[in-house]
Scaffold this motif. Sequence first.
Motif, mmCIF file in Angstrom:
data_model
loop_
_atom_site.group_PDB
_atom_site.id
_atom_site.type_symbol
_atom_site.label_atom_id
_atom_site.label_comp_id
_atom_site.label_asym_id
_atom_site.label_seq_id
_atom_site.Cartn_x
_atom_site.Cartn_y
_atom_site.Cartn_z
ATOM 1 N N GLY A 362 0.897 7.003 18.141
ATOM 2 C CA GLY A 362 1.224 5.722 18.743
ATOM 3 C C GLY A 362 2.683 5.349 18.563
ATOM 4 N N LYS A 363 3.257 4.749 19.604
ATOM 5 C CA LYS A 363 4.651 4.322 19.547
ATOM 6 C C LYS A 363 4.767 2.841 19.214
ATOM 7 C CE LYS A 363 7.005 7.622 22.622
ATOM 8 N NZ LYS A 363 7.819 7.725 23.858
ATOM 9 N N TYR A 364 4.175 1.996 20.038
ATOM 10 C CA TYR A 364 4.299 0.554 19.860
ATOM 11 C C TYR A 364 2.913 -0.046 19.648
ATOM 12 C CZ TYR A 364 8.819 1.646 21.910
ATOM 13 O OH TYR A 364 10.048 2.212 22.159
ATOM 14 N N ALA A 365 2.887 -1.249 19.082
ATOM 15 C CA ALA A 365 1.611 -1.892 18.783
ATOM 16 C C ALA A 365 1.801 -3.399 18.794
ATOM 17 C CB ALA A 365 1.099 -1.438 17.420
ATOM 18 N N THR A 366 0.695 -4.106 18.710
ATOM 19 C CA THR A 366 0.721 -5.557 18.495
ATOM 20 C C THR A 366 -0.024 -5.808 17.185
ATOM 21 O OG1 THR A 366 -1.278 -5.777 19.856
ATOM 22 C CG2 THR A 366 0.856 -6.166 20.922
ATOM 23 N N PRO A 367 0.612 -5.507 16.037
ATOM 24 C CA PRO A 367 -0.070 -5.629 14.743
ATOM 25 C C PRO A 367 -0.484 -7.076 14.464
ATOM 26 C CG PRO A 367 2.287 -5.345 14.427
ATOM 27 C CD PRO A 367 2.026 -5.111 15.877
ATOM 28 N N VAL A 368 -1.491 -7.228 13.614
ATOM 29 C CA VAL A 368 -2.089 -8.532 13.356
ATOM 30 C C VAL A 368 -1.454 -9.178 12.132
ATOM 31 C CG1 VAL A 368 -4.235 -9.754 12.826
ATOM 32 C CG2 VAL A 368 -4.259 -7.792 14.397
ATOM 33 N N VAL A 369 -0.973 -10.392 12.290
ATOM 34 C CA VAL A 369 -0.445 -11.179 11.171
ATOM 35 C C VAL A 369 -1.623 -11.838 10.464
ATOM 36 C CG1 VAL A 369 1.028 -13.097 10.483
ATOM 37 C CG2 VAL A 369 1.697 -11.632 12.392
ATOM 38 N N VAL A 370 -1.734 -11.617 9.165
ATOM 39 C CA VAL A 370 -2.809 -12.218 8.377
ATOM 40 C C VAL A 370 -2.255 -13.427 7.629
ATOM 41 C CG1 VAL A 370 -4.485 -11.848 6.530
ATOM 42 C CG2 VAL A 370 -3.973 -9.996 8.135
#
Length: 430
Positions: A362-370
């Motif tokens: 994977g190159k890009y993502a929309t990671p989750v802010v906790v």
Amino acid sequence: MSTTQLFLLPDLGEGLPDAEIVEWHVAIGQKVRLDEPLVSMETAKAVVEVPAPCSGTLLRVAGKPGDVIATGAWLAEFEIDPSLPQRATGHDTGHGHGGGHAPAPATPSPAPPREDAGTVVGAMQASGEVRREAAVAIGGVKAVPAVRALAKKLGIDLARVAPSGADGVVTLADVKRAAERGEARLADAPAPATARATPEAPAAAMPPERAAPPAEAGFDTDAPIRGVRRNMVRSMAAAHAEVVPTTLMDDADLHAWAPGEDITVRLVRALVVASAAEPAMNAWLNAKEGTLRRHSRVDVGIAIDHPDGLFVATLRGAERMDAAAMRAGISRLRDGLKDRSLPPEALSGYTIMLSNFGKFAGKYATPVVVPPCVCIVAAGRLYHGVVPVLGGIETHRLMPLSLTFDHRAATGGEAARFLKAMIDDLQRAR
């Protein structure tokens, strides 16, 4: 007339709402003394050994191994033995088992620290004090709760495992070694998969289209979500409900790097540099109280993949570390998660988050802010791209970066300045 007492499951750390029973160390009808091991419980962060809150006979328990008990719910009931040591306070009385009494939860108090020849695996919050549980002898076998849990999972008889730890403690490596060799297995434990194919009926003889996974693999069944994954369901749902996420993406050009650079260390260093340049991302938001706390320290929560689920382990005080200290700290966290020996406090309190998912794909993502964090940075898989240079073009190695931030707490400009500061530091030779 007899005196009975209910014991309620205490908060085993960080306000977790429940815990799963791993193993009872006392049978119903058996006597137990104050502070002796009662039960091992698995939370989202550790396997914790819960001690007996009183001395007496165990009358009944709230569940069997695998059952989930809510924090504050009753866990066990005892008939008090006044001839044995008891705590000074915390008992309500009734007439016999099942009588019309109104029992109250036990109030465990801190005990003197024990000599530890094993590994600390958890901490139990009780009466405002934290009690660390170490290797204890049960049935003549010394092992920490995480080792007992692994042995139970693998069907290994701990009494038949040769201990290699100090003072005769059975370690996780001992259990894994026994499982790999097919030794010390419990009588009712299933045989290892490698031992099931026989010359008369080899596993490969079945046509591929008819082959089926073994029953214990858990396919085609509705299995309960336990432990770390259960907490992941809760935390991700809360993040989705609370956070207003926005993601920025860009690349860092690593052309100036020398061979053998430690990618994770460079990412942590870049987070430290960017947090100094733009403190808005290294912060906690308390939306309920309407407060925002910007941190002077940089405690990096590093997302670590594990068979049991996703852990976020905390590298504390990264702003005070050089590259060698960062690497040592990261390795210590990873090693601690391999055998589940990290204490709960090592899995909380981070001020900013990092995910290096690119080691897989994977190159890009929309990671989750906790929450309460405001920002998470994710690094994707490195790739080679064409870069314009003076007088022509070249192929450089690039690192894709994705920064997700809570737009309630920070502006787009603050996020962009933070990401630029990270990129600038990552593009330095050293």
